[in-house]
Write a protein that holds these residues in place. Sequence first.
Motif, mmCIF file in Angstrom:
data_model
loop_
_atom_site.group_PDB
_atom_site.id
_atom_site.type_symbol
_atom_site.label_atom_id
_atom_site.label_comp_id
_atom_site.label_asym_id
_atom_site.label_seq_id
_atom_site.Cartn_x
_atom_site.Cartn_y
_atom_site.Cartn_z
ATOM 1 N N LYS A 25 -32.738 -21.830 26.303
ATOM 2 C CA LYS A 25 -32.240 -21.076 25.604
ATOM 3 C C LYS A 25 -30.878 -20.329 26.183
ATOM 4 O O LYS A 25 -31.056 -19.878 27.605
ATOM 5 N N LYS A 26 -30.048 -20.003 25.538
ATOM 6 C CA LYS A 26 -28.740 -19.559 25.847
ATOM 7 C C LYS A 26 -29.081 -17.856 25.346
ATOM 8 O O LYS A 26 -29.398 -17.370 24.170
ATOM 9 N N MET A 27 -28.692 -16.776 26.332
ATOM 10 C CA MET A 27 -28.954 -15.488 26.123
ATOM 11 C C MET A 27 -27.624 -14.726 26.296
ATOM 12 O O MET A 27 -26.366 -15.280 26.857
ATOM 13 N N ASP A 28 -27.398 -13.491 25.130
ATOM 14 C CA ASP A 28 -26.270 -13.007 25.254
ATOM 15 C C ASP A 28 -26.169 -12.191 26.586
ATOM 16 O O ASP A 28 -27.257 -11.656 26.990
ATOM 17 N N THR A 29 -24.997 -12.096 26.987
ATOM 18 C CA THR A 29 -24.724 -10.887 28.483
ATOM 19 C C THR A 29 -23.545 -10.067 27.800
ATOM 20 O O THR A 29 -22.900 -10.334 26.954
ATOM 21 N N LEU A 30 -23.470 -8.782 28.907
ATOM 22 C CA LEU A 30 -22.444 -7.922 28.297
ATOM 23 C C LEU A 30 -20.918 -8.611 28.610
ATOM 24 O O LEU A 30 -20.085 -7.993 28.404
ATOM 25 N N ASP A 31 -21.102 -9.484 29.730
ATOM 26 C CA ASP A 31 -19.814 -10.116 30.248
ATOM 27 C C ASP A 31 -19.336 -11.422 29.444
ATOM 28 O O ASP A 31 -20.246 -12.025 29.506
ATOM 29 N N GLU A 32 -18.248 -11.389 28.886
ATOM 30 C CA GLU A 32 -18.006 -12.234 28.193
ATOM 31 C C GLU A 32 -17.783 -13.529 28.636
ATOM 32 O O GLU A 32 -17.534 -14.710 28.174
ATOM 33 N N LEU A 36 -25.495 -17.023 30.384
ATOM 34 C CA LEU A 36 -26.914 -17.018 30.849
ATOM 35 C C LEU A 36 -27.874 -17.766 30.048
ATOM 36 O O LEU A 36 -27.966 -18.021 28.848
ATOM 37 N N LEU A 37 -28.365 -18.906 30.797
ATOM 38 C CA LEU A 37 -29.324 -20.041 30.448
ATOM 39 C C LEU A 37 -30.342 -19.695 30.899
ATOM 40 O O LEU A 37 -30.945 -19.705 32.151
ATOM 41 N N TYR A 38 -31.783 -19.956 29.940
ATOM 42 C CA TYR A 38 -33.061 -19.887 30.704
ATOM 43 C C TYR A 38 -33.528 -21.173 30.182
ATOM 44 O O TYR A 38 -33.522 -22.021 29.196
#
Length: 82
Positions: A25-32, A36-38
Motif C-alpha cells: 500500500k502506498k501512503m500519503d506523506t507531507l513531503d512530495e 511511503l510504501l507498506y
Amino acid sequence: MIDYEKVLLDLVTPMVEDKASVSVKKMDTLDENEILLYVYANSEDVARLIGRRGSMASSIRQMMSVASRKEDKRVTIKFESY
C-alpha cells in the motif's frame, strides 16, 4: 511515472511462501518527494523479507531507491505483519 506499488509487489512476491497474503500500500506523506510504501504479510513472510539483521529489507530498499532516482524521489519501505 513508475508504479512503485507494483514494482515492490513484483519484487517481494517470489520471496514469500503465501503469495496471496502479500500486499503493498502506498501512503500519503507531507513531503512530495517521498514515497511511503507498506508491505503487509503474515508474520513468517515478513520475517523472511526482513532477513537476518535486516539484510533482505536493506537490499529491497536499495533496489527500490535505484528505481526512484529517475523521478528524483525518496522511497521509504515499512514491513508490517498481521
